[in-house]
Each structure stands twice: as structure tokens, then as C-alpha cells.
Design an enzyme around this catalytic site. Structure first.
Site, PDB file in Angstrom:
ATOM      1  N   SER A  67     -54.427   0.207   4.727  1.00 54.06           N
ATOM      2  CA  SER A  67     -53.741   1.339   4.119  1.00 54.06           C
ATOM      3  C   SER A  67     -53.226   0.965   2.726  1.00 54.06           C
ATOM      4  CB  SER A  67     -52.629   1.823   5.051  1.00 54.06           C
ATOM      5  OG  SER A  67     -52.217   3.124   4.713  1.00 54.06           O
ATOM      6  N   ASP A 211     -56.936   5.993   8.714  1.00 54.27           N
ATOM      7  CA  ASP A 211     -56.027   4.887   8.416  1.00 54.27           C
ATOM      8  C   ASP A 211     -56.214   3.727   9.393  1.00 54.27           C
ATOM      9  OD1 ASP A 211     -53.574   3.274   8.229  1.00 54.27           O
ATOM     10  OD2 ASP A 211     -52.858   4.885   6.946  1.00 54.27           O
TER      11      ASP A 211
END
Length: 699
Positions: A67, A211
Site C-alpha cells: 500500500s 490493497d
């Protein structure tokens, strides 16, 4: 051994002993590996960590990020220093990068519609069936920004970066961890930070990725696998759970949900790290970039507190061998996926001359850019597939839905032009790549038009447009109201060349005015030159648009609009706007009306009718707050306009000044304006949404 020899040996041993205990002097040490966690803007602490490592000459053997850790880690692996990354953060406009719309202040007058002007949208009969967006933000502008920044180092494999790098993402379909080590660095960063519900999933190599924090928010095990034998330092900025009183927005709920999911995998992996750095960043919101300095400082403080331990790990690590640039692989074939078969084959045939040559990263970027210019393409990615003695370059295209419908609106208290509008686009109607646009503007001043575009490549496209419009206004300088119905037909051939977009064709209209119909036909032409760096909230560049129509080869009608912006600093910008229009007061609806399209806001309700007009406007804008939903800004502006009759004599000259407070964003566009003009009128106005002005039959 003589006394002098013993003294020399002792002196040398003392230097070696002191050198091995100094965190700044052991140049022969091996490299550490960083495992950088996700955590939204809390991940900016990674920049502080990198800065301290650079200042103390601690070598980095590799970086694995999830991320925000993938974003900071990918840029660091590309050669950005910690200081440069801090400058990037201070200058980046998060609200602009997250926004998907065109700013009304730079939308060229004469645009019939803007595909991005209406934001609540859903797709009908698309390739994935009836549905809507898979996330609040498409993230395309983020991808473009990442591509610009990563262009510093043109490589095909992450292992060829100045620092080897890998990004961790999650396969949305299977729930598996996906480790990205090749292909587009920008795409890998974009995939790794695709927070569910906030960002649309990102397609990479046939997978739909989200993610990486859902499966490995602190990628220690991945770092151990990719860099065996190297000490792994984990930098953990995983969010802390919020109390019920702290859950105030959708973003807070999403952040809390991800925190609950990620804490378990973080606890599992954190035990495997050789050293853990936990910068004290508190419970900052997921997208709060206003405290970047504080977060970066927290990363520095935590790293300095563990500097001796870091230096000790670096000394025990295997020495870094000199990195050798890998020889370029030979291109054995080109594959394009995601476009219609015929279009894929056209692109492949166009670049067949590259086959048999070493793969050129610059060539890959040029093809990416070429494909992304198509109007039916949302984004382009690439990867390599090993082949006999070389590799196949595969370009994966993410097309826009086959059918889309958008709903939007515009309202203000300063004039009667208020609408609810519906924009729709349907692709691949008669052939691959064509498009049919249907637009309806509902209100007292209604309008509707249908446009057919023959190709998604504007440089090759013909456009046919049918339009209908009802317009009413009350000029300040005449005794009666104006109102007419206009029906138009136009055919245009579009051209593009770099920053220039142009078109030429034929346009006609029928105007119903005071019970009579008047018909006009003639050639049309338009030209747009655009160097703005961003259409949502530009910081530099200019745009010029000029449109002509020569009805019945009688009097040439045209309209020119100019826009220029420059920045004095991160938060201060200067805007210059202006334009010129030539009309014909002898024909119904062909006169110009100063103020009718908000050239001067205080004259929008009662514009000035004339044969021609000139207007200028200057604004000084200050950005006060940046957030994921947009920027809160204030603008001090002043404008003036002049109108003329057919003989060139001045009819009127007017001016206004004012203060505008605006909060443009992804889900809301609002402005509050305080105005004062040459008539000693003081007005307070509000604006919600975006206007779509029409100047039929000007193209």
C-alpha cells in the site's frame, strides 16, 4: 616485534575497532532489507526512515512494500532520495489526484458536455453486466502521477531498479497474496494501494488486485523469501483501532475495517523481523496529508533511536556485490489484450519493426501513451512473458464500460440557468471503437443533443451531432426579453497533434424566433491548444480554444477563450482568463451576450447584448486545506468586459470584483461568492455543481 611495529599494529587495530562501532563509517557493510507497511498517509513516516538511513550511509539491499509502503518504497527504489520524497509530498495535491472531474473554471466555453462533469454514475449493459463503479475513485490520475515520477528510471524488471523492489497486493477473486516484481512500476504501486470501496480494483496480469494489506500489511515474510540471508527491518505504521466516537466518516469506517483485517497478519509477520520500527504517528486519518511534517519527523525519530541496532544488523549482513546491468532481452512478439481483435492486430502490426530488437523501455512507454489516448481506454498496463530466447511484451488495456450513464446538476441564486442533466455514452454501436453520446439538460433553459463518433481515436474520428435547445434571457440594455428554439446539425472531422486538437466541418441550424423559422448553413472550424498540467486544479500551463462558423457565407461568427495559470508557491496561484466573441445582432440568437456564460458573474442574470465583446478576469487563489475530498480555497478576483455594436463603437464597459470560497471535490462542487460591480451592486451568491454552456452551432 619492535616497539614501533607494535605501536603501528595497535593503532591500526584501534582504528578498525572504532570504525566497526561507528554507524557512519563501515563502507564494507552489507545491506538491510526494508519491509514497509501500509497505513495511508501515516506511511509518510517511511520517508523519515529513509532519510536517516541515507544520512548514516546504511546501504539498502532491497525494499518490499504494501500500500503506502509500496508507493514510498517504489519511488525510493527508483532513485528518489528521502529529501526529494519529502519535497514531492509537500508539493503533491492529493485532492486533485483523487478527483475524476474537470474543473468548471477551465472547461472550454462551447463544450457541449463533459464526460467527467457528472459524478454519480452507473453502467448499463457493460462488459461486466449491469452495475456501477467498483470503488469511489478510479485512481487513473494517481497512476499517471506514479508513471511520471517513476519515469526517472526506465526499467522493465524491478530487479533492475537502483534498489531491488517488490510490491504486495491481494487477488480480489481468490484472496491470495500477489507479489509484483516486474512490468509497470506505476501499475504495481497503484494495485498495492487499491483500498477496497475507496479505489477501484486494478487489473494486472489477468488478475483483479486490491490493497495488499488484506493479506500482508507488513510484508516481512515476503522480504525474507526474496532476499534470503539479509536482515529485515520492518517499519510498521499499521493503523490503530478507533473508538466509536472517532468513527465519523465513510473513510473512517473503511480504515477501521481494514485495521481489523490487517492486525492479524501483522501480528503473524512482525515476529519474523530482525528489527521493528514503530513510528509514533497516533491515529491520523487515512488521507490526512496536512500533518506530513509531523509524520516524517516521527519516522526520523524512531530510526535515530534504533540507529546502533540498525548499523549492527548492516555489519552482519552479507556484503553487497556490485550490481550489474542485465542485458536487454530480445523482443520476440507484441500482444495487445483488452481492445477489439482488429484494433489489437492493428497496433501489433504497426510496431512489428521492433521484433528482433532489444526491448526498449522508452518504446514501451510510447506505446502505452499511444493506447491511453483512445477515448474508450481507462488505463494501460504491460508485462513480459518469457519466450524462446527472449520475451513477449503484453499490453493489457482496461477499457471503459460499454455503456455508461451519469447524472449531475447545477444551481445558483445569481441567475436563472439551473439544470439537471443526464449524460450517457454507448460504445461499439456499429463497429468496434465507435460511440454514441446522448445528453439531456433539463430546466427552464433545456437542451438535448445526440452525437455519433466514428472512432475512439480522435485523430481519426468523424463526428455527427444533432441538437435542440431552448434559451431565454433578459438583456440589460434592451427593452424586451429574448427567447428562441434552435435545432442544429453538424458534421466535423477531428484532428490531433501533440497538445493541439482541431476540427473542421459543416454546420446548420433552424431557429424558431417570434413565430418565424430562419435557416443557416456554413463551414465550421475549431482549435484547442492545451498545456495545463491538470484539468481539475491546474498549477501551471495555458489553454486556448477558438471556434468559427460562417453561416450562409455572410458574416463570420467566432468565439475565443483563453486561460493561463502559474504558481508562486505550493499554495498560491495566479489565474488569468479572457476571451473575445463576434456575433451578428441582425440574426435571431446570433448576438453575443456578455455575462450569459458567467464571463462576469454579477451580469449573468441580465447580460449585455452586443455585436462583439471582450472580457478579462484575473484571480489570486490560496489553498487553505488539502484533503482526499478536495481543496478548500479562497480566490480574490477582478474582471472587466467591453461590448461593441456593428460599427465598432463601444456600447458599454463594466467591471466587477469579488471573493470566492470554494470546496471542489470528488462528490461535491460548491462555491460561495461575494461580488461588487460598477453599478454599486453587492451580491452574495452560491454555486453548486458545474455549468455546461452551449454555443450552437459553434463546434
Amino acid at each position: 616485534m619492535s616497539y614501533i611495529k607494535r605501536m603501528c599494529v595497535g593503532f591500526i587495530l584501534l582504528i578498525c575497532f572504532l570504525g566497526n562501532n561507528s554507524p557512519c563509517s563501515a563502507s564494507s557493510r552489507g545491506g538491510i532489507v526494508l519491509a514497509l507497511s501500509g497505513g495511508g498517509t501515516k506511511g509518510l513516516a517511511h520517508i523519515g526512515v529513509l532519510q536517516v538511513l541515507e544520512e548514516n550511509n546504511i546501504p539498502i539491499a532491497g525494499i518490499v512494500g504494501t500500500s503506502m509502503g509500496a508507493i514510498i518504497g517504489g519511488l525510493a527504489a527508483s532513485g528518489y532520495t528521502g529529501i526529494e520524497l519529502e519535497e514531492v509530498v509537500n508539493n503533491i495535491d492529493l485532492g486533485s489526484l483523487l478527483a475524476e472531474k474537470d474543473a468548471s473554471m477551465v472547461l472550454p466555453l462551447g463544450e457541449r458536455t463533459s464526460e467527467n462533469s457528472a459524478i454519480p454514475w452507473f453502467s448499463l449493459g457493460s462488459r461486466r453486466g449491469i452495475g456501477g463503479a467498483l470503488g469511489g475513485f478510479s485512481g487513473v490520475k494517481l497512476l499517471e502521477k506514479f508513471s511520471q515520477m517513476a519515469a526517472r528510471v526506465q526499467v522493465i524488471r524491478f530487479s533492475e531498479l537502483p534498489i531491488p523492489f517488490a510490491a504486495v497486493a491481494t487477488d480480489l477473486e481468490t484472496g491470495e497474496k500477489v507479489v509484483l516484481q516486474s512490468g509497470s512500476l506505476a501499475s504495481a504501486m497503484r494495485a498495492s494501494m487499491a483500498i477496497p470501496a475507496l479505489f477501484e480494483p486494478w487489473p494486472v496480469g489477468g488478475r483483479l488486485l486490491i490493497d495488499g494489506g488484506l493479506v500482508s500489511n507488513l510484508p516481512v515474510l515476503t522480504a525474507k523469501e526474496l532476499f534470503p540471508g539479509c536482515p529485515v527491518i520492518a517499519v510498521n505504521v499499521t493503523s490503530e483501532k478507533k473508538s466509536r466516537s472517532e468513527l465519523r466518516t465513510l473513510v473512517d469506517v473503511v480504515d477501521q475495517s481494514i485495521t481489523v483485517l490487517t492486525q492479524q497478519n501483522v501480528e503473524r509477520e512482525i515476529r519474523e523481523a530482525d528489527l521493528i520500527l514503530t513510528p509514533s504517528v497516533g491515529k491520523l486519518p487515512l488521507f490526512d496529508a496536512t500533518q506530513a511534517d509531523f509524520v516524517i519527523a516521527a519516522g526520523r525519530k524512531e530510526t535515530l533511536a534504533h540507529l546502533k541496532a540498525i548499523a549492527s544488523l548492516a555489519q552482519m549482513a552479507p556484503e553487497l556485490s556490485p550490481r550489474r546491468k542485465q542485458p536487454s532481452q530480445v523482443l520476440t512478439d507484441i500482444c495487445v489484450r483488452g481492445l477489439p481483435d482488429m484494433e489489437c492486430e492493428k497496433l501489433r502490426t504497426k510496431h512489428l519493426s521492433q521484433i528482433g530488437k532489444p526491448i526498449d523501455p522508452q518504446w514501451i512507454l510510447r506505446v502505452n501513451k499511444e493506447i491511453s489516448r483512445r477515448m474508450d481506454v481507462l488505463a494501460v498496463d504491460y508485462h513480459l512473458e518469457e519466450d524462446h530466447g527472449g520475451a513477449v511484451v503484453v499490453f493489457s488495456v482496461q477499457r471503459r464500460p460499454q455503456s455508461e450513464v451519469r447524472i449531475g446538476g447545477y444551481t445558483t441564486n445569481l441567475h436563472p440557468y439551473r439544470w439537471l442533466y443526464v449524460n450517457s455514452i454507448h460504445r461499439d454501436i456499429y463497429k468496434d471503437g465507435d460511440a454514441l453520446k446522448l445528453n439531456l439538460k433539463i430546466g427552464t433553459q433545456w437542451a438535448a443533443d445526440v452525437g455519433y463518433l466514428s472512432s475512439s481515436e480522435l485523430s481519426k474520428a468523424w463526428e455527427v451531432n444533432l441538437s435542440a435547445q431552448r434559451w431565454e434571457l433578459t438583456p440589460r440594455n434592451v427593452s424586451e426579453e429574448r427567447g428562441w428554439d434552435r435545432y442544429g446539425l453538424g458534421v466535423t472531422r477531428h484532428f490531433t497533434m501533440g497538445n493541439v486538437l482541431a476540427g473542421a466541418g459543416l454546420g446548420g441550424e433552424r431557429v424558431h424566433y417570434k413565430g418565424k423559422d430562419e435557416d443557416s448553413w456554413g463551414p465550421t472550424f475549431y482549435l484547442t491548444y492545451n498545456t495545463l498540467d491538470d484539468m481539475m486544479d491546474p498549477t501551471k500551463g495555458s489553454m486556448m480554444r477558438v471556434a468559427f462558423w460562417w453561416p450562409d457565407y455572410d458574416e463570420l461568427l467566432y468565439r475565443m477563450n483563453l486561460f493561463f495559470v502559474t504558481s508562486f508557491s505550493e499554495n498560491w496561484r495566479l489565474y488569468l482568463r479572457g476571451g473575445f466573441a463576434e456575433g451578428d445582432m441582425t440574426e435571431a440568437g446570433h448576438a453575443v451576450y456578455l455575462g450569459a456564460a458567467e464571463e462576469l458573474y454579477s451580469y449573468a442574470d441580465k447580460p449585455i447584448e452586443a455585436e462583439r465583446m471582450i472580457w478579462v478576469n484575473a484571480g489570486l487563489r490560496r489553498v487553505f486545506l488539502r484533503s482526499w475530498w478536495g481543496n478548500l480555497t479562497a480566490e480574490l478576483f477582478g474582471g472587466a468586459g467591453w461590448t461593441y455594436d456593428n460599427g465598432g463603437s463601444r456600447l458599454d464597459s463594466v467591471w466587477e470584483t469579488g471573493l470566492s470560497l470554494s470546496a471542489p471535490g470528488h462528490f461535491f462542487d460548491g462555491r460561495l461568492m461575494f461580488l461588487y460591480n460598477d453599478q454599486s451592486d453587492f451580491k452574495v451568491g452560491f454555486f453548486i455543481g458545474k455549468p455546461i454552456w452551449s454555443h450552437y452551432p459553434l463546434p
